[in-house]
Every structure is written in C-alpha cells, then in structure tokens.
Motif scaffolding. Structure first.
Motif, PDB file in Angstrom:
ATOM      1  N   PRO A 153      -1.004   1.555  -5.128  1.00 36.26           N
ATOM      2  CA  PRO A 153      -1.038   2.978  -4.817  1.00 36.26           C
ATOM      3  C   PRO A 153      -2.464   3.513  -4.649  1.00 36.26           C
ATOM      4  O   PRO A 153      -3.376   3.108  -5.368  1.00 36.26           O
ATOM      5  CB  PRO A 153      -0.363   3.617  -6.030  1.00 36.26           C
ATOM      6  N   VAL A 154      -2.592   4.426  -3.703  1.00 36.15           N
ATOM      7  CA  VAL A 154      -3.855   5.139  -3.480  1.00 36.15           C
ATOM      8  C   VAL A 154      -3.572   6.614  -3.766  1.00 36.15           C
ATOM      9  O   VAL A 154      -2.674   7.206  -3.159  1.00 36.15           O
ATOM     10  CB  VAL A 154      -4.354   4.964  -2.036  1.00 36.15           C
ATOM     11  N   VAL A 155      -4.303   7.182  -4.703  1.00 35.77           N
ATOM     12  CA  VAL A 155      -4.100   8.584  -5.087  1.00 35.77           C
ATOM     13  C   VAL A 155      -5.190   9.416  -4.424  1.00 35.77           C
ATOM     14  O   VAL A 155      -6.371   9.119  -4.556  1.00 35.77           O
ATOM     15  CB  VAL A 155      -4.197   8.730  -6.627  1.00 35.77           C
ATOM     16  N   TYR A 156      -4.775  10.457  -3.713  1.00 32.18           N
ATOM     17  CA  TYR A 156      -5.739  11.202  -2.896  1.00 32.18           C
ATOM     18  C   TYR A 156      -5.589  12.703  -3.102  1.00 32.18           C
ATOM     19  O   TYR A 156      -4.502  13.255  -2.926  1.00 32.18           O
ATOM     20  CB  TYR A 156      -5.495  10.861  -1.421  1.00 32.18           C
ATOM     21  N   LEU A 192       0.828  -1.213   0.000  1.00 29.68           N
ATOM     22  CA  LEU A 192       0.000   0.000   0.000  1.00 29.68           C
ATOM     23  C   LEU A 192       0.867   1.269   0.000  1.00 29.68           C
ATOM     24  O   LEU A 192       1.732   1.436   0.862  1.00 29.68           O
ATOM     25  CB  LEU A 192      -0.913  -0.012   1.231  1.00 29.68           C
ATOM     26  N   ILE A 193       0.622   2.137  -0.971  1.00 27.03           N
ATOM     27  CA  ILE A 193       1.363   3.394  -1.110  1.00 27.03           C
ATOM     28  C   ILE A 193       0.335   4.527  -1.119  1.00 27.03           C
ATOM     29  O   ILE A 193      -0.747   4.380  -1.687  1.00 27.03           O
ATOM     30  CB  ILE A 193       2.129   3.444  -2.458  1.00 27.03           C
ATOM     31  N   LEU A 194       0.657   5.647  -0.495  1.00 25.53           N
ATOM     32  CA  LEU A 194      -0.254   6.795  -0.511  1.00 25.53           C
ATOM     33  C   LEU A 194       0.404   7.952  -1.258  1.00 25.53           C
ATOM     34  O   LEU A 194       1.512   8.374  -0.908  1.00 25.53           O
ATOM     35  CB  LEU A 194      -0.600   7.217   0.927  1.00 25.53           C
ATOM     36  N   LEU A 195      -0.279   8.417  -2.307  1.00 29.44           N
ATOM     37  CA  LEU A 195       0.187   9.579  -3.068  1.00 29.44           C
ATOM     38  C   LEU A 195      -0.813  10.709  -2.847  1.00 29.44           C
ATOM     39  O   LEU A 195      -2.015  10.535  -3.084  1.00 29.44           O
ATOM     40  CB  LEU A 195       0.279   9.262  -4.560  1.00 29.44           C
ATOM     41  N   SER A 196      -0.320  11.835  -2.398  1.00 23.82           N
ATOM     42  CA  SER A 196      -1.197  12.963  -2.112  1.00 23.82           C
ATOM     43  C   SER A 196      -0.805  14.150  -2.986  1.00 23.82           C
ATOM     44  O   SER A 196       0.369  14.394  -3.218  1.00 23.82           O
ATOM     45  CB  SER A 196      -1.057  13.338  -0.625  1.00 23.82           C
ATOM     46  N   GLY A 197      -1.807  14.858  -3.460  1.00 19.14           N
ATOM     47  CA  GLY A 197      -1.561  16.045  -4.271  1.00 19.14           C
ATOM     48  C   GLY A 197      -1.452  17.296  -3.418  1.00 19.14           C
ATOM     49  O   GLY A 197      -2.293  18.186  -3.515  1.00 19.14           O
ATOM     50  N   ASP A 198      -0.439  17.320  -2.560  1.00 16.02           N
ATOM     51  CA  ASP A 198      -0.198  18.465  -1.680  1.00 16.02           C
ATOM     52  C   ASP A 198      -1.433  18.807  -0.849  1.00 16.02           C
ATOM     53  O   ASP A 198      -1.842  19.967  -0.762  1.00 16.02           O
ATOM     54  CB  ASP A 198       0.250  19.694  -2.483  1.00 16.02           C
ATOM     55  N   ILE A 199      -2.008  17.816  -0.238  1.00 13.09           N
ATOM     56  CA  ILE A 199      -3.208  18.004   0.570  1.00 13.09           C
ATOM     57  C   ILE A 199      -3.104  17.077   1.774  1.00 13.09           C
ATOM     58  O   ILE A 199      -2.409  16.077   1.735  1.00 13.09           O
ATOM     59  CB  ILE A 199      -4.483  17.699  -0.258  1.00 13.09           C
ATOM     60  N   GLY A 200      -3.803  17.454   2.852  1.00 12.05           N
ATOM     61  CA  GLY A 200      -3.832  16.592   4.030  1.00 12.05           C
ATOM     62  C   GLY A 200      -2.703  16.886   5.002  1.00 12.05           C
ATOM     63  O   GLY A 200      -2.127  15.975   5.586  1.00 12.05           O
TER      64      GLY A 200
END
Lengths: 306, 276
Positions: free
Chosen positions: A66-69, A19-27
């Motif tokens: 990957p999880v894109v958030y 499990l990988i978490l990719l965030s678009g500069d949020i959170g």
C-alpha cells in the motif's frame, strides 16, 4: 511532482498487482488513470488519516504494497502513532507519501506546512526517509522502495518543481548523488530546494568558490560514506532543507559528525523555530528563512572568508 | 485438536483457561486480570469452535485472522493460543521473565505464532483488521477477520473512522466484537464518555449489529454463525460481559483492573471455578 507521482503509480500498478493506493480524500481527478488500470486497488479513505495508516499496515502485513498519500502534515504528524506502532513496529512495508511538503502550501498557513516531518519520522526504527529533489528522483525512489520490503516515507513537493537531472541518474536508497562536482566546499541538499542550491553554486563560482552540490535524497539511512569522504576533502559542509533546523537533515549530519568526532565545519540552513504567521507564497516564505540562492551563497562566502 | 461444538465442553475449556489466567496473574504480577476474564468465553468460542486456523501452519494464507484490539487482554490470549496448540503450555512458564516474549500486550506477529497484530495502543487493532479484511477481497481470498474490542476502546476516534470506512467498503468479512463489560480503567464507561447506546451507534454507523450475552456460549456461537452478514455489511457483536467474570469477589469490581490476586485468592478462585 504530484503529477509525476500519479503517473509513476499508474505505471507501477500495471507492473505490480500488489500495489494499492490509499488517498485521504485528496487528488480529485489526479488518480483517474490509476483507477482505470487498477479499479479495485484505489481506496479513498476519507478525511481519517489515522485509520488510513492502520488499514495500510493491515494490507502490508498481508502481502500487499500500500501507498498512503495525502498532504504531508496529515500523513505524518497527525498519525505519527499509527506509523510508529502499526507500520514500523510491525515492519509493515507501507510507503507513506507526503505531498506539498515543507513550505509548498505556504499560503495555506502553518496547518498545512510541514517543517517537522523529517525530524519525527527519522526517530522511528527501520523506516526509510526520502526527499527526492525532482520528479526524476521521485520516480526512481518509488521503484526503489517497492523493491525494498520495509517501511518508507517519501516527502515530495507540489507542482511546478524544476527537473534537476537531465536523465535518470544511478539511484540507490541511502546513496547521495553528486549533482555538480566541486573542490572547495559541499552544499548538501535534501528535497526540492535543489534548484536554489544549484543557483547558489553558480553565484559562488562567479566569486571563485567551487561548490560541490549533492542530492541527499535519503535522510535515513544517511550516506555516511559520502560524508566521510567529503570531510576529508572539504572544510565546510552546508546542509540545505525546507524543514526546521531542529531535528531534520542538518541535525542528522550533526549527529554523524559528533558520533565520528569529525571536526569539519557545518552550517545548517532550514526554517526557524517558529510558526509563520504571515501569509505568503512559497518564494516569500523561503526568502524569509534565508532559503534562497543568494542567501545560501552569502552564508558560504562569509564562512569561507572568516 | 478438533473443533469443539458442544457448548458444555466449551464452557469447561473456558473455566480452565480462567484458572490458568488467574494463576499467571498472581505468579507474575500481571495486571488487567478482570479485563482478561471478561473476554474468555468469547475467545474460547472463537478459537475452539469458529476460527478456521491450523496451529501447525499458523501463517497459512487462507487462515481466518483474529486481532485482540483490546491488547491488554493478552494474558488470556496467550493461554488460549497455548491451549489451542500454537506453542506449548510449558513456554508460559517464562511469562513475565526478563528477556521473554510474554508480557502485558501481544508482541509483533513475527515474534510469536498465532499473533496477527501487536496491539496495546487502543484504537489500532480494528483499523488494522479492516486492512487485513480488504486484503482478502483484493487478493480474492475467502478468510474472515475478527477483532475483539473493549468498550473503553470505543473512546478512540479511530474506531469510528474505521467503522465508517468499513461500512462504505461493504467489508462483510470483518466482524468487530465489543467486550462490553461497562468499565474502563478508572470508571464506568458510560460515565466517562457517553457510550449509550453502543448498539445503536454501531447500527447507525452501517454495521449489521447484534446484541448478546457475552458469557452465553450458545448465544456467542449463534451470533457468530450469522457472520458474514448476508446484507453486505460488516458485522458488530455487542457482547454484554462482566469484568472479572467467573470469580464472585472479582466480578464487576473495577479494582481488579490492576489488582493482583494473592495465593489464597487464587485457591478461592479455582474452587469457585471448579478447577482444582
């Protein structure tokens, strides 16, 4: 819901090293606990969502999950082509999560509204389109899509959504959940309007109409078995969604009706074909588009009376 | 097939692959011939001398990955993969046939051995390559990832989004090679968007950047021998190339972006290449 998402991601990261978490500069701070348990598996990809989606596809094609958030329009409409080509065409098992969906960010204006995402994503071959009604369904959906090995889009709210389920229900992708059984008609809801939908059923009960309330947490694949059964039991199906009436859940049900020559009556409740220019809260925006318990009940009552 | 280290032998392989690509373009009416010809020295050096790959085990988890980000160079790549042994050269007889697999762009990876990404929509291959490179680091694997870009492709914003993230992540197992043939579909790449200086741009974006003659096999091998970079940066190789390279009447003539050679032109091309 976003807090539940972050919490569930943290729990799943412990269980699943893929499990990988990719965030678009949020959170900011939201994912601190995730970073504690999986310091090498969090990527802030910056304000560059097209690239983020392709990076996720590359990871997914190489044995990662990957999880894109990020906020819904930026993880759906902005990078639709990357979802289409890099994720769906490659059958890359990327989990796309849009937060603050529908009118959650009503005050931020139409740039931050997402009233088209279900419509465009469900056109793509092979993707799951899921809109949980509460945090409990969201957690179950996260686990279900991880067990799957195909692309998925999960559309969630922001914060403060009321929990609908008292305890975790049986959850299967593509299988609607009857939240409240009824005898006269069915209210089919996808996403976070479930609380208003249940209140509508309360109002209808007081005037002698027994409404079945169903959580259609999965828009694609659509639960055709429930629809088939419902069309034999009821004369009226009402779809409820915080999304444009064009192309969303209501349209999916309409497509099913026309493909099966089903003559059950359908009312689609959703937002109008316009951008909302005035500023307002999510409650204000829902009222403007008739997405309140009172209006849902009134539409049902008027239809059955006619 | 053993890896080839002799530049003269590699040049010979590249000449043969050019001839086969020209024949295929003529026989099947497949365009983008000149775009393919500018890639072939780079592809030959990579596939026959550099990439750690085993055509008999094309999905080996530790293999180096090559992504043709400029997907319209697929006709060249299909011939390279066949010659390298990923599938038989006879399979290419079906090129362009209805119901076949060989078209104008690489298919999805599960459709053909040796293909890592279905490219063709420009600006996708490099970002996917970054994801593949990061996957190596996360899973503690030691493979390298190579992406071949066009200079026209550098119009795409996603290339520069990717360039910044790759540099921020110090992705030193990622190598972007730009096939800098100075043309894109409808004109000079420098005139359509202000590309100059492409070398300075990649350097400014934080990449360990090298500038070479993309048709000099020795120079290509030398540049690739410096990758991965010792300075924890991704590597960019700006390879100066000639569109239509190898055939005098095609070289630097952008009509060959779309033109299909006649049978007579195929013969003349093969004569020039010394492949008969």
């Amino acid at each position: 819901m976003r807090n539940a998402f972050a919490d569930e991601m943290t729990k799943l990261a412990v269980l699943d090293p893929r499990l990988i978490l990719l965030s678009g500069d949020i959170g900011n701070k939201l994912f601190d606990k995730f970073k504690d348990v999986a310091p090498t598996r969090f990527y802030n990809c910056g304000v560059a969502e097209g690239n983020m989606m392709s990076v996720a596809a590359g990871m997914a094609l190489n044995n990662l999950r990957p999880v894109v958030y990020t906020i819904t329009p930026f993880t759906t409409t902005r990078c639709f082509e990357q979802i289409r080509v890099d994720v769906c065409y490659h059958k890359a098992p990327v989990i796309i999560v849009g937060t603050g969906s529908g009118l959650s960010y009503a005050k931020l204006g139409p740039t931050h509204h997402s009233l088209e995402d279900i419509a465009i994503l469900r056109t793509l071959p092979g993707i799951r389109v899921i809109a949980p009604c509460d945090s409990i369904e969201l957690r179950l959906a996260m686990r279900a899509v991880l067990e799957d090995n195909i692309p998925a889009y999960i559309r969630i709210g922001k914060k403060g959504e009321v929990d609908i389920h008292a305890s975790p229900p049986k959850f299967k992708i593509g299988e609607a959940i009857i939240v409240r059984p009824g005898n006269d008609m069915a209210l089919l809801c996808t996403g976070t309007l479930m609380y208003e939908t249940l209140k509508a059923a309360d109002i209808l009960e007081k005037i002698g109409i027994s409404a079945e309330v169903v959580s259609f947490h999965t828009v694609k694949p659509l639960d055709k078995i429930y629809l088939q059964n419902a069309s034999t039991r009821f004369n009226l199906l009402v779809t409820v969604e915080e999304h444009s009436r064009i192309g969303g859940f209501g349209s999916a049900v309409s497509e099913w009706r026309s493909s099966t020559n089903c003559n059950v009556q359908q009312i689609s409740l959703g937002t109008d074909d316009e951008f909302m220019h005035e500023v307002g809260s999510q409650g204000y925006a829902r009222k403007k588009y008739g997405l309140t318990a009172e209006n849902i009940a009134a539409r049902v009552a008027a239809s059955l009376k006619a | 097939m053993k890896q080839i280290s002799d530049p003269a032998e590699l040049r010979s392989v590249a000449r043969n692959l050019r001839a086969k690509t020209i024949e295929t373009s003529s026989r099947t009416g497949t365009p983008h011939l000149a775009s393919c010809l500018s890639t072939l020295d780079l592809l030959t050096a990579l596939y026959f001398s550099v990439l750690r790959i085993d055509p008999k085990n094309p999905r080996d988890i530790g293999r180096d990955r090559f992504i043709l980000s400029k997907g319209h160079g697929a006709m060249a790549l299909f011939h390279v993969l066949a010659h390298r042994g990923f599938y038989s050269e006879e399979m290419l007889i079906t090129y362009g046939e209805d119901g076949g697999i060989f078209g104008e762009h690489p298919p999805a990876p599960d459709q053909l051995p040796g293909i890592e990404a279905a490219t063709g929509s420009l600006g996708h291959g490099l970002p996917m390559s970054l994801g593949i490179a990061l996957a190596a680091r996360i899973q503690k694997l030691s493979y390298n990832v190579y992406a071949l870009l066009g200079d026209g492709e550098c119009n795409e914003g996603s290339i520069w989004e990717c360039a910044m993230l790759a540099a921020a992540q110090r992705t030193n197992n990622l190598c972007a090679i730009v096939d800098f043939n100075k043309w894109q579909a409808t004109g000079r790449s420098q005139e359509i968007l202000a590309l100059d200086s492409l070398v300075d741009k990649w350097r400014a974006f934080g990449w360990d950047t090298h500038e070479i003659d993309g048709h000099d096999i020795s120079a290509i091998l030398s540049a690739l021998s410096n990758f991965p970079s010792a300075c924890s940066k991704p590597t960019a190789i700006i390879a100066h190339t000639v569109k239509g390279k190898g055939v005098s009447f095609m070289e630097d003539d952008n009509n060959w972006h779309y033109r299909i050679p006649t049978e007579d032109e195929v013969l003349k091309s093969k004569e020039e290449l010394g492949v008969l």
